[in-house]
Motif scaffolding. Structure first.
Motif, PDB file in Angstrom:
ATOM      1  N   VAL A   1      84.854  -1.301-108.652  1.00  0.00           N
ATOM      2  CA  VAL A   1      83.425  -1.116-108.966  1.00  0.00           C
ATOM      3  C   VAL A   1      83.247  -0.345-110.267  1.00  0.00           C
ATOM      4  O   VAL A   1      82.357  -0.630-111.066  1.00  0.00           O
ATOM      5  CB  VAL A   1      82.731  -0.395-107.793  1.00  0.00           C
ATOM      6  CG1 VAL A   1      81.276  -0.096-108.128  1.00  0.00           C
ATOM      7  CG2 VAL A   1      82.822  -1.230-106.525  1.00  0.00           C
TER       8      VAL A   1
ATOM      9  N   LEU B   1      83.299  -2.540-113.214  1.00  0.00           N
ATOM     10  CA  LEU B   1      82.179  -3.489-113.282  1.00  0.00           C
ATOM     11  C   LEU B   1      80.888  -2.843-113.801  1.00  0.00           C
ATOM     12  O   LEU B   1      79.983  -3.549-114.255  1.00  0.00           O
ATOM     13  CB  LEU B   1      81.930  -4.087-111.903  1.00  0.00           C
ATOM     14  CG  LEU B   1      83.064  -4.917-111.298  1.00  0.00           C
ATOM     15  CD1 LEU B   1      82.708  -5.337-109.878  1.00  0.00           C
ATOM     16  CD2 LEU B   1      83.366  -6.141-112.157  1.00  0.00           C
ATOM     17  N   ILE B   2      80.770  -1.514-113.698  1.00  0.00           N
ATOM     18  CA  ILE B   2      79.502  -0.840-114.064  1.00  0.00           C
ATOM     19  C   ILE B   2      79.171  -1.005-115.541  1.00  0.00           C
ATOM     20  O   ILE B   2      78.014  -1.258-115.903  1.00  0.00           O
ATOM     21  CB  ILE B   2      79.565   0.636-113.654  1.00  0.00           C
ATOM     22  CG1 ILE B   2      79.538   0.742-112.114  1.00  0.00           C
ATOM     23  CG2 ILE B   2      78.415   1.429-114.260  1.00  0.00           C
ATOM     24  CD1 ILE B   2      79.644   2.146-111.585  1.00  0.00           C
TER      25      ILE B   2
ATOM     26  N   ALA C   1      77.600  -4.285-116.056  1.00  0.00           N
ATOM     27  CA  ALA C   1      76.281  -4.304-115.416  1.00  0.00           C
ATOM     28  C   ALA C   1      75.251  -3.542-116.254  1.00  0.00           C
ATOM     29  O   ALA C   1      74.076  -3.916-116.326  1.00  0.00           O
ATOM     30  CB  ALA C   1      76.387  -3.713-114.012  1.00  0.00           C
TER      31      ALA C   1
ATOM     32  N   LYS D   1      80.456  -5.727-103.492  1.00  0.00           N
ATOM     33  CA  LYS D   1      80.619  -5.084-104.794  1.00  0.00           C
ATOM     34  C   LYS D   1      79.322  -5.162-105.615  1.00  0.00           C
ATOM     35  O   LYS D   1      78.977  -4.212-106.328  1.00  0.00           O
ATOM     36  CB  LYS D   1      81.767  -5.748-105.552  1.00  0.00           C
ATOM     37  CG  LYS D   1      83.139  -5.367-105.014  1.00  0.00           C
ATOM     38  CD  LYS D   1      84.231  -5.863-105.934  1.00  0.00           C
ATOM     39  CE  LYS D   1      85.615  -5.403-105.431  1.00  0.00           C
ATOM     40  NZ  LYS D   1      86.706  -5.804-106.325  1.00  0.00           N
TER      41      LYS D   1
ATOM     42  N   VAL E   1      77.419  -1.903-107.136  1.00  0.00           N
ATOM     43  CA  VAL E   1      77.041  -1.773-108.549  1.00  0.00           C
ATOM     44  C   VAL E   1      75.534  -1.560-108.694  1.00  0.00           C
ATOM     45  O   VAL E   1      75.075  -0.746-109.498  1.00  0.00           O
ATOM     46  CB  VAL E   1      77.508  -3.019-109.321  1.00  0.00           C
ATOM     47  CG1 VAL E   1      76.983  -2.990-110.742  1.00  0.00           C
ATOM     48  CG2 VAL E   1      79.040  -3.115-109.330  1.00  0.00           C
TER      49      VAL E   1
END
Length: 286
Positions: free
Chosen positions: A13, A16-17, A20, A46, A50
């Motif tokens: 995660v 991925l931020i 995002a 996930k 996020v």
């Protein structure tokens, strides 16, 4: 627009931020979970994690934006002490009065007890509102206009009008008569006095009825016309007498004699009609 994240292995995660964040910056808002799943190519769990992280970051950013600096307590107390120390203010000669008090009323407070007499009696009003001394008079308080000067005006007019009508009456055949033959043979009267009494009295009465405004409309209209007519006849009678007298005429011409002879009858008819109209209530018909 940022491109979708392509990975060959499941990314955590935290990795991925950033992607995002870039997506949120491009959209101008936090993307939905479905948008995150499609863009990041991750599962529902996930994408939800996020989305939760982005929401927490935005909330924290807004909270930091609304924070403001708090002054030092020592500086605040010093400023308060300076503000509470007033500058030299002029000492008022008289205390402030919270409510206006009638300056002529028997109850006075403070400096009004020893205020100068001319201030209390209307020379200068001590209150913003009008006092009993300075307020305009109402209809009930207004003093009526005296009518006694009319007597001074009427006295010379009476002498001139009386002599003119009596003289014209004598030129047209009016004179001394015995109104009570066989009853009081010694009682005589000059019939010429009927002219000034009848014509001028009716003119004054009709004028009063017309201007009073307390009679029916028909009576007021009739009084107006006949009052002006009586005044005009009175003026013509005075003119006729003085012209005949100036020319030394001892007997008036027949047209003048005819008109003067009809005046008592005309005055009687107009007076009776006016009295009838005054006492008659108006109805729908004319």
């Amino acid at each position: 627009m940022s491109t979708p994240l392509r990975t060959t292995y499941p990314a955590p995660v935290e990795d991925l931020i950033p992607a995002a964040r870039r997506l949120a910056a491009d959209l101008g808002e936090i993307p939905s979970q479905n948008r995150l799943m499609k863009h990041l190519r991750v599962g529902k769990d996930k994408a939800k994690a996020v989305h939760t992280a982005l929401t927490a970051e935005q909330t924290q950013t807004h909270a930091e934006t609304h924070l403001h600096s708090v002054p030092d307590p020592d500086e605040t107390s010093a400023t308060t002490e300076v503000a509470e120390t007033p500058a030299e203010t002029p000492v008022e000669e008289f205390p402030q009065v919270s409510e206006p008090v009638d300056p002529v009323s028997p109850v006075r407070s403070g400096w009004r007890k020893w205020a100068p007499r001319f201030l209390q009696r209307g020379g200068i009003s001590l209150a913003d509102e009008p006092t009993t001394e300075t307020a305009p008079e109402t209809e009930t308080d207004a003093r009526p206009i005296r009518s006694w000067p009319v007597l001074l005006l009427a006295l010379p007019a009476f002498v001139a009008v009386w002599s003119g009508w009596v003289g014209l009456g004598e030129l047209t055949g009016f004179g001394v008569v015995h109104p009570l033959p066989g009853i009081a043979d010694g009682f005589t009267i000059n019939s010429a006095i009927t002219l000034p009494i009848g014509v001028e009295t009716y003119a004054a009465f009709a004028l009063r009825v017309w201007l009073s405004g307390r009679v029916p409309a028909r009576a007021r209209k009739f009084a107006k016309r006949t009052a002006l007519s009586a005044l005009a006849l009175g003026a013509l009678g005075q003119v006729a007498y003085h012209l005949l007298e100036a020319q030394g005429v001892t007997s008036a011409p027949w047209p003048i004699t005819t008109a003067v002879a009809c005046l008592p009858v005309a005055v009687l008819g107009m007076g009776a009609a006016l009295a009838h109209l005054i006492n008659t209530r108006e109805n729908g018909s004319n």
